[in-house]
Each structure stands twice: as C-alpha cells, then as structure tokens.
Design an enzyme around this catalytic site. Structure first.
Site, PDB file in Angstrom:
ATOM      1  N   LYS B  22       0.832  -1.197   0.000  1.00  0.00           N
ATOM      2  CA  LYS B  22       0.000   0.000   0.000  1.00  0.00           C
ATOM      3  C   LYS B  22       0.867   1.248   0.000  1.00  0.00           C
ATOM      4  O   LYS B  22       0.648   2.179  -0.792  1.00  0.00           O
ATOM      5  CB  LYS B  22      -0.922  -0.016   1.221  1.00  0.00           C
ATOM      6  CG  LYS B  22      -1.910   1.122   1.233  1.00  0.00           C
ATOM      7  CD  LYS B  22      -2.778   1.107   2.477  1.00  0.00           C
ATOM      8  CE  LYS B  22      -3.781  -0.031   2.432  1.00  0.00           C
ATOM      9  NZ  LYS B  22      -4.539  -0.149   3.680  1.00  0.00           N
ATOM     10  N   ARG B  92      -3.207   2.895   8.811  1.00  0.00           N
ATOM     11  CA  ARG B  92      -3.539   1.595   8.199  1.00  0.00           C
ATOM     12  C   ARG B  92      -2.301   0.732   8.033  1.00  0.00           C
ATOM     13  O   ARG B  92      -1.217   1.241   7.765  1.00  0.00           O
ATOM     14  CB  ARG B  92      -4.104   1.788   6.798  1.00  0.00           C
ATOM     15  CG  ARG B  92      -5.452   2.404   6.741  1.00  0.00           C
ATOM     16  CD  ARG B  92      -5.834   2.570   5.282  1.00  0.00           C
ATOM     17  NE  ARG B  92      -6.576   3.785   5.082  1.00  0.00           N
ATOM     18  CZ  ARG B  92      -7.847   3.823   4.685  1.00  0.00           C
ATOM     19  NH1 ARG B  92      -8.493   2.719   4.418  1.00  0.00           N
ATOM     20  NH2 ARG B  92      -8.462   4.977   4.551  1.00  0.00           N
ATOM     21  N   MET B 103      -5.387  -7.206   9.110  1.00  0.00           N
ATOM     22  CA  MET B 103      -4.789  -6.356  10.143  1.00  0.00           C
ATOM     23  C   MET B 103      -5.635  -5.118  10.383  1.00  0.00           C
ATOM     24  O   MET B 103      -6.717  -4.975   9.833  1.00  0.00           O
ATOM     25  CB  MET B 103      -3.356  -6.025   9.763  1.00  0.00           C
ATOM     26  CG  MET B 103      -2.461  -7.273   9.879  1.00  0.00           C
ATOM     27  SD  MET B 103      -0.793  -6.960   9.363  1.00  0.00           S
ATOM     28  CE  MET B 103      -1.013  -6.679   7.619  1.00  0.00           C
ATOM     29  N   ARG B 345      -3.988  -1.382  -6.135  1.00  0.00           N
ATOM     30  CA  ARG B 345      -3.139  -2.576  -6.057  1.00  0.00           C
ATOM     31  C   ARG B 345      -3.554  -3.523  -7.180  1.00  0.00           C
ATOM     32  O   ARG B 345      -4.648  -3.388  -7.735  1.00  0.00           O
ATOM     33  CB  ARG B 345      -3.290  -3.279  -4.713  1.00  0.00           C
ATOM     34  CG  ARG B 345      -4.710  -3.709  -4.420  1.00  0.00           C
ATOM     35  CD  ARG B 345      -4.821  -4.242  -2.991  1.00  0.00           C
ATOM     36  NE  ARG B 345      -6.230  -4.448  -2.649  1.00  0.00           N
ATOM     37  CZ  ARG B 345      -6.677  -4.568  -1.408  1.00  0.00           C
ATOM     38  NH1 ARG B 345      -5.848  -4.491  -0.394  1.00  0.00           N
ATOM     39  NH2 ARG B 345      -7.954  -4.764  -1.178  1.00  0.00           N
ATOM     40  N   HIS B 463      -3.930 -41.622   4.710  1.00  0.00           N
ATOM     41  CA  HIS B 463      -4.339 -42.519   3.634  1.00  0.00           C
ATOM     42  C   HIS B 463      -5.483 -41.912   2.842  1.00  0.00           C
ATOM     43  O   HIS B 463      -5.461 -41.850   1.603  1.00  0.00           O
ATOM     44  CB  HIS B 463      -4.748 -43.870   4.235  1.00  0.00           C
ATOM     45  CG  HIS B 463      -5.270 -44.831   3.215  1.00  0.00           C
ATOM     46  ND1 HIS B 463      -6.607 -44.960   2.940  1.00  0.00           N
ATOM     47  CD2 HIS B 463      -4.616 -45.659   2.378  1.00  0.00           C
ATOM     48  CE1 HIS B 463      -6.761 -45.859   1.984  1.00  0.00           C
ATOM     49  NE2 HIS B 463      -5.566 -46.304   1.624  1.00  0.00           N
ATOM     50  N   SER B 772      14.461 -41.253  -6.532  1.00  0.00           N
ATOM     51  CA  SER B 772      13.221 -40.501  -6.436  1.00  0.00           C
ATOM     52  C   SER B 772      13.060 -40.100  -4.977  1.00  0.00           C
ATOM     53  O   SER B 772      13.050 -40.959  -4.091  1.00  0.00           O
ATOM     54  CB  SER B 772      12.051 -41.365  -6.895  1.00  0.00           C
ATOM     55  OG  SER B 772      10.862 -40.635  -6.790  1.00  0.00           O
ATOM     56  N   CYS B 839       8.715 -37.672  -5.647  1.00  0.00           N
ATOM     57  CA  CYS B 839       7.375 -38.240  -5.790  1.00  0.00           C
ATOM     58  C   CYS B 839       6.562 -38.108  -4.512  1.00  0.00           C
ATOM     59  O   CYS B 839       5.541 -38.737  -4.349  1.00  0.00           O
ATOM     60  CB  CYS B 839       7.447 -39.699  -6.229  1.00  0.00           C
ATOM     61  SG  CYS B 839       8.223 -40.772  -5.027  1.00  0.00           S
ATOM     62  N   TYR B 859      12.749 -34.283 -12.725  1.00  0.00           N
ATOM     63  CA  TYR B 859      11.296 -34.219 -12.809  1.00  0.00           C
ATOM     64  C   TYR B 859      10.671 -34.167 -11.424  1.00  0.00           C
ATOM     65  O   TYR B 859      11.316 -34.495 -10.426  1.00  0.00           O
ATOM     66  CB  TYR B 859      10.731 -35.428 -13.578  1.00  0.00           C
ATOM     67  CG  TYR B 859      10.879 -36.751 -12.858  1.00  0.00           C
ATOM     68  CD1 TYR B 859       9.922 -37.171 -11.932  1.00  0.00           C
ATOM     69  CD2 TYR B 859      11.979 -37.561 -13.084  1.00  0.00           C
ATOM     70  CE1 TYR B 859      10.075 -38.368 -11.251  1.00  0.00           C
ATOM     71  CE2 TYR B 859      12.140 -38.759 -12.408  1.00  0.00           C
ATOM     72  CZ  TYR B 859      11.177 -39.161 -11.492  1.00  0.00           C
ATOM     73  OH  TYR B 859      11.332 -40.341 -10.804  1.00  0.00           O
TER      74      TYR B 859
END
Lengths: 882, 882
Positions: B22, B92, B103, B345, B463, B772, B839, B859
């Site tokens: 702000k 503010r 806030m 904003r 699970h 992995s 993974c 990956y």
C-alpha cells in the site's frame, strides 16, 4: 601381478591384515627359527577376491597356490598324492581377529586310494593310515561338500555292531574305534566313498590338488556361515575382512607313545597368574583333545613323560611371550619325540585375568601403562561389575531358552508376573524375577524390586532394557519364544510351564534363561581394576558422565567413576505411586488453570528429587532433561484406575476414557512428546524449571556446593522451537532467583536427536549452551528404524550382511555419525565453547566412545555400570590418537 | 541513522519490501501526480525493530514519525489537535503482500475534546464532527486498547431506546443512528469516555501524538494476530516480513451528496472481462460500504451522479492499469466533489479471471508470455479442475464444521459409513459421501465409489487424503469434532446428528462441511488454460510426471499433461476383493515354498495391472515402486474375514489371530516395510519383477511401444541393502528376458526417503540408476513428525510462529531440502547421469517445485490433478532463474 600366496618364511607378524592372525604368527615363528611344520598362507585378499568373483577362485590364485605347494613339496621331500611318500597337509582358516571354532578346518588332505598305501608303508602302520584316510573322507565330505556327518557315523556304528560277536562281546558292551582293524577301516573307506558318490553324483576326488582347491573354497565359504556372522557381530569384526587360509604340512601326535599333542598358556587365562598352564594327550591328534574322549594331562606332567620336549617347550613359550610381550596361547604336537609348534596367539582371557596380566606385565617392565590400558577389552569389564553364576552350579543348569542380553549380570529368583506381585514378594524377603510381555513405566517399582527381568517383547533399547541397565539389574528381553499368560500367571518356555513362585535364572550378559535357582556369585572389584582405571583416567581427555534419575543411581555411578550426570530423566520420577495420580490430573485438565493447579502439586516431589540428586553429586554437573515421553504413557489402562481417576477429577468414566483414547498415536516415537509438550503446555516447563532452580539454590545454600543447573530441552528440531521453550525457562528461572534472592548461574541446552536438529545445528547453537546427542532417537530417525520393532527384521539384515551390528548398540559412524560430526562442527562454528556430549545408549559402547573422542565431544554419558567401560575406552581412544 | 519513515513523495513502487504494498503504491501514485491525500509510511523494518525491542517503538522511530507529521501538517495547512483547524489522519497497515482484512485500521485519529470543536466549526457540521469523534473513540478503544466493541454498542442502543418516545416512535419501531442529534452524540461521547476509563483505568488520551503512537503499535501488533498468522500460512507469507504503517490525511466521503466513496476494478475479477467494474455509495465512508448498511450503486452510475469525477476516475484507472500493466483494484473517495485515490493494487481474481486477464494482456501487447505465465498463482489452478459449489446454492448452505482441505473439489451426497455400503449405494445410482473414523486400504472400492470422503482422524497426507487426491475425489480429513458411531451408522457435527442416507456436502478446497445437498458445478477447462499451459511448457525444463496406480488415473494425468508416471504404487492393487485373500495367504505362509505358491497366484493380477498401465502410457516412462506398506495393513480385522482365511489356509482361528497380532508394530512407519519386506521375503520382489517384466515385454510386442521398465526399491538406507534386493530383481528380470527371448532394457533405482540414504547417497548411487525423493517419509524422519499424529500439536507451532507452514504440504527447504540437495550432489558425484525426481506430496506444491528446479532435479511427480500446477510452477521457476 598381485601376490596372493605367501610361504611362511615370506611373512611376518605385522602382516596380520593380509595373512590373518594365524598365518602372520606362523611366519613370525618361522623367522624366529622355531620348529614349525612348514607351509603357506593364501591371503585374506584372495578371500575377498573369491567373493567378488561370485565365489570363484581365479586361475591366477590357483597357479600361485600350486607354485607354493611345489616349493613345500621340495622343502618336505614329499610329493602330493605320491604312492611312496605322500605329502599330507592341513587346511585351516585364519582371520585377522581370532574367531575360535567359527570356521572350517580339514586335516590329512592329500590322501587318496594310492597315497594311503604309501602312507601306510612310510609310517609302518596300516591301521593308522587307513584310519587317517577314512577320517579325511568324512571331514572333507562334511566340511567341504556338506554331506551330513551322521551318514558316515552310521556306517561306523553298524560296523562296530557287526564286530561284537567276532570280538566276543555281549550285546550291551561297547565296541570302540580302536577295536576296528586295518581291514575294517578299509571296508569303512569303501562304504564312505559310496556314500559320497550317492550324495554328490561323482566319485570322491582322487586328485589331491582338486581336494586342496575345494578345501580352500570351503574355508573361504565358511567366513560367511551363520555362526561366523553371529560371532563377528558380537565381537565387532567387519564382514569385509575375509579370512586367510593356511596350508601346512601335517605332523602327527598320534603315532604312538613318543607322540602327543596339547595346548598351553603362558599365564592362567582365568586368573592371570603367571606360569605355564595347559594340558596335553599322549598319542593323540588335536581333535581328540577337543573331543574330550580321554582326559588330558596337565602340561607339567609332560616333564615326567618327555623331559627334553618339556624343557624345549618351556623355553620356546618363554621366548614367545617375551617376543609378543603378551600372554600366549599355543598349540603343539610331538611327533615321535620331536616338538612342533602349530600356532601361537595372544591368549583369550577373562576380564579378571586381563587386569592381572596387564598389571603384572607393567610391573615386570615388559609393557608401558599405555599399553596395559590399551590391551584390556573395555566391554569385558562388565563381567567384573555384575553378579555371575557360580561356575560349578552353572554346569548343571538347564538352558530353556535365550534372547537378547539386555542388561548384564546373573540373577535367580521366583517368577512373578506383575510389578505389584514382584514388589510384595520382595518385601517378604523373596528373590524375584519379573516376567512381563513388555514393561511400561508403571512397572518401575516392581522392576526395582526384582533381581532380574525377563520380557517377551522389546529390544536392547526397550523400556525394560534401558531401565534395567540403569539400575544394574539383569535383564533378558525380546524372548519371543515365550508363551505367556499374564492373567493365569504362567508362562511356557523350552517345553516347561512355570507358574508364579517357580524359580528361574537369567544371565543378562549372555541372554540365556535357565530352569531353577542357580547360585550366583557377587561381583568383586580388586586392586588391579583400580590401578588400570587410575592409569586410564590419566590418559583420557573425554569426560565420563552417567545417566541417572535417582540419588541411588547417582551414588553408584560416582563410586564407578562418573564425573557428573549427563542425562537425568525427569519422567521416571512421575511414575511412583504418590505422583502418578497428580500427573494424570494434569493430563486430564481442560484449562491452563486446572493444569497449573495440578502441576503445582507436583513441584514438591520433583524439587525433592532434584535436591536428593544435587546432594549426592556434591557440585558435579547434572544435566536435567525436561519431560520427554508422550502423555499417553502416564494414563491408566486398568478399569479400576480409570474409575478412581474419574472420581477424583469429577468426570465420568467415559470422559476419562475418551481423553485417554484421544492420546493414542499411530507412531508415538514421532508424536507429541519431548519439547513439543512444552510448546503446547508451557506450564509444564515452568513447573520443572521452578523445581530445578529451587532445588539448586537450596542445596547450594544448605551444603555450600557450587551448583550450576543444566537444563536440557529434548527433541528440538528448530531454533525457534528451542527459543520458545527457553524463553519460558529463563523467565521462570529469573523469577525464582528473584524470589530466593540468589545470583546462581545456569545453562540451557538441547538434545540433538532429530536429524533436522543436526542439519540446522548452527542455527540451534545460537540458542543452546550445550548439545547432548541423543543417539537412540537419532539412530531411529536416521535409519527409519523403530527400536521396538526393528528386532523383527534385523536378523535378516545380519544374515545377508547388509548390517553387521545393531545400530542401537554400536553407533553407525557412516550415517548417524555423519550427522553427529556435522552438528558438532556446525554448532562450534557459531559458538566456539559449545559443550558437546552424548547420552544415548552408545555412550557406554567402546567403539562409539572412540568415535566421540575423535569428533571432539567433551563427554560421554552412560548407565552407571558402563562408566568404567567408557573411562577405559576413552583412554584407549586418546592413546590410539597419539 | 536508519531511515524509518518515508513521506509518500519519497517512495516509489519498487520499495514494496520496505514500504509495504500500500505504501509503495501510494508513493508511486503521488509521483505520478495523482490526487492522493498525502501522508507518510512507517517502514516494515520499523515493525521488525518493534518486535526485536520486545514490542517497543524506539525513540528514534518516534522522532522520525513526528518529523514526518510536522511536514504533513505544513503541507496540509492543518495542525494535529488544533482547536480551529485540526489535522485528522487514518492509520492503516500495509504488508509486502496484500492481506486484506487481516490487520488493523484506525480512522479519524487526531480528534480530542478540543479538536472536535474546531472540526465542527471547520466543516460546519456539528453532528458530523461529534459522530466522527465517537466513532474514533469506539475504534481506538476496540482496535488499539482491546476494549470490547459491544460495550460501546450497548450505549448507542440504550440511547436509541430512550429516544423512542421523544421521536414519537412505537416500541416496535427502529431508531437509526441518523435519528441521533449532535447533542445526543455529545452525550454518547461522555459515556464512551467513561467506559474507556473504567476498562483501562486512565482517561481517553487527549494528546493526538500519543494516540498516533498507540495506533502504530496496534498495527504492528496486529501483524501477529491469529487470523493474520493463519492467512500467512495459507498464502506462504513469511512471518518475519512485518507490516508497514501508513498515516494519511483523512478525506471524507460522508460530507453530503457531493461526497462519496467506492471500490473498483479495471477488469472483472470473477471473469477477467475487460471494463471498469465496481460500486460506490454517495455520502458514505469506506466502512459503510463494507458494513453493507446501504446497497451500493454500480460504478457506472457515477457517470450520472458526478460526470466529471467519473471521467477523471476512468482516466486515472486506465493510467494505473497501463502503469502497473495489470488489473487494478482501487479505492477512492470524493470529498465535496473532489476525487481522491486512497489505494491501488493489483487486484485479486479467480483462477478463471487470472487466465483471461493474462491472455488478454498478452494479446493487448501489454505483457510478454513469460510475464503471463509468471503471474498466474499456480495453486489456484485447482479451482479449474474440480467441481465447485454453485455460488447461489452455497449462499444458503449451513456450515456445520470444518477441517483439513485434504483433496480439492466440492461434493454432495448421502452419508454412508462403510466402504461396502458406499459401493452398493453408488451402484444403485446414488451420490455418496463416505464418512469414516479413518480410511484404510481395504476401503479403496468404497472410496472410489464416493463423491466425497470425510474422516475424523488423519492429516493432509493420511491414507484418505493421499488416495482421494490421486482419484481427484473431494476429501475433508481430520475433523476431530465429529462424534461418530460407525456401528449405529450415525455421526454428530455442529449439533446435528446425521444418519445413513442423510445428505451432506463437502468442500475439499476449503475444508468446510455443510448440511444438506448443495448443488455443484462441473469443472470446465477453457481455451485460456490451454494457451497458458502451452506457454508454460515451452519455458520449463523440469519434467512433470504423475503418481498413478491405475490405467484410469494414468489416462487422466496424461490428459492434464503428465509426461510419465513417477510413482506407481503396487500395493493398492492388492486390496481389491479378488486379490486380498491371496496376499493374506502369502502373509500367513509358514515356508518360502508356501509363500511362493501364494505369490504365484498374484502374478496374473499384478501383470494385468501393469499391462493396463503400459498400454495407456504408450511408451512414456513408468516408475514402479515395489511393495511398501507393512504387512499388517493387509491382514483382516473382522472376525468373519479371519474365520474365512483360517478355513482357506487350513489353520485355526487362533493361529491366524496370533500371526496377525504378531505383525503389530509400535511405530509402523519405522517398522517392517519398504525394501525391508524384500530383504526378509525376496520372493515378493521376484514375483513383482516377473509381473513387471512380462507385462512390459508383452505390451512392447503387442503394441510396439518403446517400454523401458523402471523398478524402484523403496525405503533404502544402505547401499548393500539396495544391492541385495537389486540382485534378486536382476536375476529374475534376466530369467524372464531369456524365457521371452527379449532384449528389453530396464532401470533399477531407489527412493531417497530415509535420512541415512541421503547422507550416504554417493554410495547408494553406485547401485541406483535413479533416485526418487520420497519427501513424505523424508519429512517425517527428518523432523521426527509422524504425519498421522503431528496434527495434534502443529497448530501450537503455527500459533507460536515456530513453523509457518505444514512441512508435509510445503517442502522444508532448510532442513529436508538440505538432505535433498546433499543427496543430489553426492549422487551425481559418482554417477553424472543419475536421474533425479521427487514423488512425495510436495511434487504438486509450487514453492517445492521451484526448489526442485533450483537443485537440478529432472522431474517432479504429483497426483494427476496437480499436474497442471506443477507444469506452471516449473515454468515460473525457469523464468525466475533467467
């Protein structure tokens, strides 16, 4: 080209890693000019190569073996497999470290259908020759080719049975081997070879070179047999060392009354007393001494039988002891009046003898004090500190089972199945053995009352094991074979059912369980112990503290040389009958106010405990660990206790049960415990801080001891977490100081027992004045092994050689050790004077103590009875580093 | 001396970290010459300093605030607290990242008993002035001093009640604020000040500077209020950023019909459509718009009310959007015909709008494709892939509880309590919500049949959560407030009891649970999604795979852009009704032979599963993880199932029970599971290898796909362990190749999910072709947090700011990340082409994906519905790194 095979004359004593202990010593003795049947050693590297090649001996190694064999033949003037003058050899294992009886031996190798005739002619003793051949076939078949021994024994038994009539014996009489003639042996040989062929599909190998290579393979293979793996694990011998193989010309102690064989020590291996000690048999081979068919003679009798040999023996024995500067264990054979040494090695000895010998050798000027200290195997000191079974009484003991040797010492007593029963029986003056499915903290008083503890579940670091070691009480744990019925108060083991009040005996040092009441002998610590310990203390730099939760334990540890308390667990104090209701009240509180009120009631107890400990410790450092276990360990499980608690708390039974159920955790080891309790309930940390500080200030004032409290926050994984709890502790401590108008100083530190704490030790050290490595939990989390569950699969890991030792007993230096080292370095990088210690089980394990010394910790802390072990191991590490 | 305070004209847009969003934007707008009420910003560093000083504002900062205030007074020509012309300000918060409503804000600060008179005179509106003062007292008391708002409201209510007669109203009529006169307000002020004094013991502060400092403190303090902490955690905002404070001259939109206030967007935040969008109120202050007392007008109506202001507003809005090159969210106030901007904003928007706006801005030439990709908040894509509640229907929804948002999407259906009931109801065509205490693998078919899943226990990685995310089924987990009675088939939540067949609705994206059957809207993926994804794929270097166990999941993941399977769990296949008896038979086998026979029966099933997956994947890589869970997950718990199994196995019920009991573990997460199963039962690995290899070879031949099987050994902690299992796999694989006469190649790798594996990754890489990272388990063990139990204490950790996010959802880069980085480096040091992936659950979390990109993984693998998120996050990471 690598050298895989060494003639004895090519080696020497310091080539032990390559030639194995036996090979190196045979080489050394050869070089000393002693009478040694010559031969050669196939190296330990050849063994490693054998495994690397998928259990094959390479052609290069075979070639070198045959070259050495040719030189041996030349030197002996005999030829392998020769019809007129055959060379016979023994083939024996010999690793770097002595592993008696663990691996394989083959004697009389080289005999075949032809050579046996030449051997008979040469020795002029047909029966002896054929007997040697049939022994060889039997041994080769069993050891090398794995044809069951029993098949051969049956043939011999049948033969003897058939001979009864011929010998004019009655059916109930015994026929001995010696009753069998040369011709009988010939028949036996025919039948043995048939058995061999039937079992293996091919004829018994007539080529001695083929016999030799197969025998060498068998020795290599035996390095990985199950008993060798178990022995190595018990003795911390790495699985990748491999064994050497010694091929040695045979000499025969069984060639008549001018022959014999024996073993002897230069000092008494049981007491350490100086003087030749041993036994021998006339007209016998080594295996006969071991088999115990005839009773051997004391070695001194040899003086009468063969005085010259005896004198020569004494002289060589003395020379060897002086040469090796240690007590020697020797094997010898006399062949037709000529003495041969087959082996010498530093002799195994009891702990008591080890101390005596070490002190004597120093007094005799043969070794230095450093050497004396270095030679005592630290862990054997356990034998000196705990009761043992009377050796005579033990001989008649009936072993009914065995499990983990969880806490050393021998114990005998009446079986009781509940802590309460055990306690009551003890109060009536009975000796008690507490038998439980598993123990829990509620059993503490019953455990204290017991001579010994036996559990069905749990490993070396289970509750039973840890508490028992702390108390110095014998404990055998994890005996899964037991079928226990705690309600009926009976258990079955080894086919016998024991009821309450029946006697059993336990050996917590071996894990064996015996029927009945076996007499025990109290431990005695002699002057030698004190001398060695004094020397050790003068060499070591690592401090030794103890893990102790009570003034009794603390006093005992000081007696054994502890320099402080490295781990004072505060939770054990809560389980006593007058306290547990209060802690339960705290747990069931619904508001902070209620909880604080309940905690308020605990302060006097906790403070009293700390005062007791501070008084005993007389100003020595005491690290107090704040509440660690999950709260569900404290809640009642019995209906009656739940009802009592409900009444006391003005709650319904259902509410109490629901709260207790809600505390259930899937993986309590990684659950709501340690400082996580103080984060959710800071009032617990406030109570404990108040108890510590008030106790310290009061004892300091009353007794004048210089007390600097050390408060340890457990299970920290993040700097902000430690800071959060530390802020609570500091605020309360300062409050107490103000109230008591005291200027006492205090330290706040943490345990490093979570991998994340080690990884972020530099950040954590900003808030911690000391680190104590909790290597039990650190091992669990680094391996992902639950210590209570790993027992179920660790055996498979040992057998497949993935792991060679229990990581909960011996610190895993590669993995867990990496974290310890990292944390030590990172911690000191931001706080140079950070005090570092270890308080896991490993603090009492010699190899782990050595590691702690190397990575620069300030102290180790272990259970009271392990303090001497740690002191000695710390000294050995310091000496080794020089 | 540090600069703690900046006038608006001293800042600019890129000082967001220091001035907050702000503050930076107010500065930027000031520099652009826009009509901004002037003021100054107290920096975020001042907030940090406030916390470091133990929640105190330093004198230096106070001095700078007053200096800035003096300049503001000068510029405004007004004086703080002045009797004739007082300066009023708003105070503010404004953090780096927008945290709307989290806030505190205080308006009209500067009024006191004197200034209010001046203000009244200046504005010529006494009632307005007194009303402003009483509002200020109320707001200051509530926000700054924490005096409950209700006390003040009661005074107003009483006053209105008293006025009824005077106003001639009936008892049942309402008196409005506007009915109160200036004199009434004066009385209210007197009473308000009394309340203040009574509550706090001192008079309401008359010194405006004192008011200001207290207000600044309150804003700083509000940074750490509970809702701000929760918001930060949900939005990955670090707790140490702090907030800035903006002090700005007040302007008043409530000074009559030529005044007003409103909020507007430059594009529609719900759809992204271009064009001004917003609303305003004539004669009102900002808080009135929020409070919803009057219905605001659409912004376009302003054209009629105040055409000049409207034109000016449009022009500035356009300027701002062009300047910031993004959709703007603006607040404005018109004071007596003069337009002021209070804030601008980048506007918050729905995922759908975000895509539309990003594409439009690219098409308008305003931003590049990289910028478009970078601006989409990756995790919001979830909204596009799952059903959502119809917004209209949701408005009437009654929230009965909330818990963890475990798997996104909205679901409504009839409640069922067992997997079987759920399945049967589903088959009858009903929509089903499965409600369980916790799910277990046996529930798999019921879970598959359900629209949504609700569990009482278990965290984000329980699970239920993991399986539901894989299936794309909505799931809310860990709702401890539920009282469930599975036997009676009912549960109680929010005071309502639901029976089998009653409707409930779940929002798995928010964790909310609703009564009744709320209408859902199916997900629709539009063309913008495709465009953005295409751009993202062109920028990213990290591959994205999926975690999938079935052909259905795999096909779905491919549709969403997955490039392979990174984790195919083999155990889920075992739980189906036709297979579970066979796996149980395997577990109960007493000999290797029995076990092999039982496993033999499983091969066709397992092979069939793999064939199905290979067919769908058409040659894309598939990493198959071998059996991982502890065997006790497979054994029956119901009496009937136990009896069936006993009969089938020819065993007694007691024997079966005993075997099952014996599988119990104290800490199953660290127990006999993962490759430990293959070490103790190599025959399991043999069976699985055969199934994989036969499936791969057959599909390769039948369909011509280029399949290279990847076999992954889980839970490895030591090189020898991997080697041991690998040897079994290789031997079997070669056997199958020979049988099938195939030359297929295959890779064997391991998971790095145990700290020890990371520490010894260089050794392990010698045997592994790929790693992995199983960051779920790695997080558990690195923290020592059981994922199923940590929920009980993690909230305390968030509230005390020890941890700011759930380490199971967002990778802990400091701790766990250190191990990942270490393992990647150590692994590549011995095997340069080692393939690295992740993974764990983290594979679908944007910040974790960024980390994976940075440390050089090849990956990430995540559940199918997270694939687009991972693709976008990977692209953003690559763009950021440039």
């Amino acid at each position: 080209m690598a050298k895989w095979v060494y003639l004895f004359k090519e080696g020497k004593a310091d080539m032990r890693n390559l030639l194995g202990g036996k090979g190196a010593n045979l080489a050394e003795m050869t070089n000393l000019g002693l009478p040694i049947p010559q031969g050669f050693t196939v190296t330990t590297e050849a063994c490693t190569d054998y495994y690397n090649q998928g259990k094959q001996i390479s052609d290069e190694i075979k070639t070198q073996i045959f070259e050495a064999l040719a030189l041996l033949e030349e030197q002996q003037g005999k030829k392998f497999g020769d019809v007129s003058n055959p060379l016979l050899v023994s083939v024996r294992s010999g690793a770097r470290a002595s592993m008696p009886g663990m691996m394989d031996t083959i004697l009389n190798l080289g005999l075949n259908d032809d050579a046996v005739e030449g051997f008979a002619e040469k020795t002029g003793n047909k029966r002896f020759a054929y007997d040697s051949y049939r022994r060889f076939i039997q041994m080769f078949s069993d050891v090398v080719m794995e044809v069951p021994k029993s098949k051969f024994e049956r043939v011999l038994d049948d033969m003897k049975e058939d001979k009864k009539e011929e010998l004019g014996k009655k059916p109930e009489d015994t026929v001995y081997d010696t009753d069998l003639t040369a011709e009988d042996m010939k028949q036996v040989i025919v039948k043995f070879k048939e058995i061999y062929k039937e079992a293996l599909g091919h004829d018994f190998p007539q080529n001695p070179k083929e016999q030799l290579i197969e025998a060498v393979k068998a020795v290599f293979r035996s390095w990985d047999n199950e008993r060798a793996i178990v022995y190595r694990r018990m003795n911390d011998i790495p699985g990748d060392w491999g064994t050497a193989v010694n091929v040695q010309a045979m000499v025969f102690g069984n060639m008549g009354n001018t022959s014999g064989t024996g073993v002897a020590f230069t000092r008494n291996p049981s007491t350490g007393e100086k003087g030749i000690y041993g036994e021998y048999l006339i007209n016998a081979q080594g295996e006969d001494v071991v088999a115990g068919i005839r009773t051997p003679q004391p070695i001194t009798k040899l003086k009468e039988d063969m005085p010259a040999c005896y004198e020569q023996f004494l002289s060589i024995a003395d020379k060897l002891e002086k040469h090796y500067r240690d007590m020697q264990d020797m094997e010898f054979t006399i062949e037709d009046g000529k003495l041969y040494f087959l082996q010498t090695r530093n002799g195994k000895r009891t702990a008591q003898a080890a101390l005596q010998i070490a002190c004597d050798l120093v007094d005799e000027g043969m070794i230095t004090k450093e050497e004396a200290v270095s030679r005592i195997e630290a862990k054997t000191l356990d034998q000196l500190l705990h009761p043992t079974f009377d050796p005579q009484a033990l001989k008649e003991g009936n072993v009914i089972g065995s499990a983990l040797p969880a806490s050393p010492g021998a114990a005998a007593g009446k079986v009781y199945f509940t802590a309460l029963d055990a306690k009551e029986a003890h109060e009536k003056g009975e000796r008690v053995v507490l038998v439980r499915l598993e123990t829990s903290p509620e059993d503490i008083e019953g455990m204290n009352a017991a001579e010994g503890i036996l559990t069905v579940r749990g490993g070396m670091t289970s509750h039973a094991a840890v508490v028992a070691r702390g108390m110095g009480t014998a404990c055998v744990s994890g005996c899964g074979e037991i079928k226990i019925d705690e309600h009926a108060k009976e258990f079955t083991l080894g086919g016998i059912t024991f009821h309450e009040g029946d006697y059993i005996s336990l050996d917590g040092s071996t894990g064996k369980i015996y029927e009945g009441d076996i007499k025990t002998v109290e431990a005695t610590i002699g002057g030698n112990f004190g001398r060695i310990m004094e020397w050790a203390d003068s060499f070591r730099t690592l401090k030794v503290r103890t893990n102790a939760d009570t003034p009794q334990d603390a006093a005992n540890a000081i007696r054994l040389g502890a320099e402080g308390i490295g781990l004072c667990r505060t939770e054990h104090m809560f389980f006593e009958a007058d306290r547990i209701p209060k802690i339960r009240k705290m747990i069931l509180s619904k508001t902070v106010e209620e909880r604080e009120k309940a905690l308020q009631e605990l302060i006097p107890f906790q403070k009293g405990d700390f005062k007791g400990i501070y008084e005993v410790m007389e100003g020595r450092p005491v690290t107090i660990r704040f509440l660690d276990p999950p709260l569900h360990e404290f809640v009642p499980t019995e209906e009656k206790d739940i009802a009592d608690l409900a009444k006391d708390m003005n709650l319904s039974v259902e509410e109490v049960k629901a709260t207790c159920d809600n505390l259930h955790e899937f993986n309590p080891m990684m659950g709501h415990r340690g400082c996580r309790l103080a984060v959710t309930y800071p009032e617990i940390a406030r109570m404990q801080t108040r108890a510590v500080m008030e106790a310290a200030i009061e004892v300091k004032e009353e007794k004048g001891f210089d007390i600097v409290p050390e408060i340890m926050i457990p299970l920290v994984g993040e700097k902000k977490e430690l800071k959060y709890v530390k802020d609570v502790v500091v605020a309360t401590a300062e409050e107490v100081k103000k109230e008591k108008n005291s200027d006492i100083t205090y330290h706040i530190g943490t345990m490093i027992e979570i991998p994340r704490a080690a990884l972020l030790a530099n950040e954590i050290a900003e808030e911690a004045e000391f680190f104590s490595f909790g290597t039990n939990d650190l091992t669990q989390m680094t391996f992902g092994f639950s210590r209570d569950d790993a027992g179920k699969f660790l055996d498979s890991y040992y057998m497949s050689k993935i792991y060679e030792s229990d990581p909960f007993a011996r610190l895993d230096q590669n993995g867990v050790g990496q974290l310890v080292k990292m944390a030590a370095e990172k911690g000191r990088s931001v706080r140079a004077d950070l005090k570092l210690g270890i308080c896991g089980e490993h603090g009492g394990d010699p190899s782990s103590v050595e590691f702690c010394h190397k990575v620069g910790l300030n102290y180790v802390s272990c259970s009271p009875f392990r303090v001497p072990i740690a002191r000695l191991a710390a000294a050995q590490a310091a000496i080794a580093q020089k």
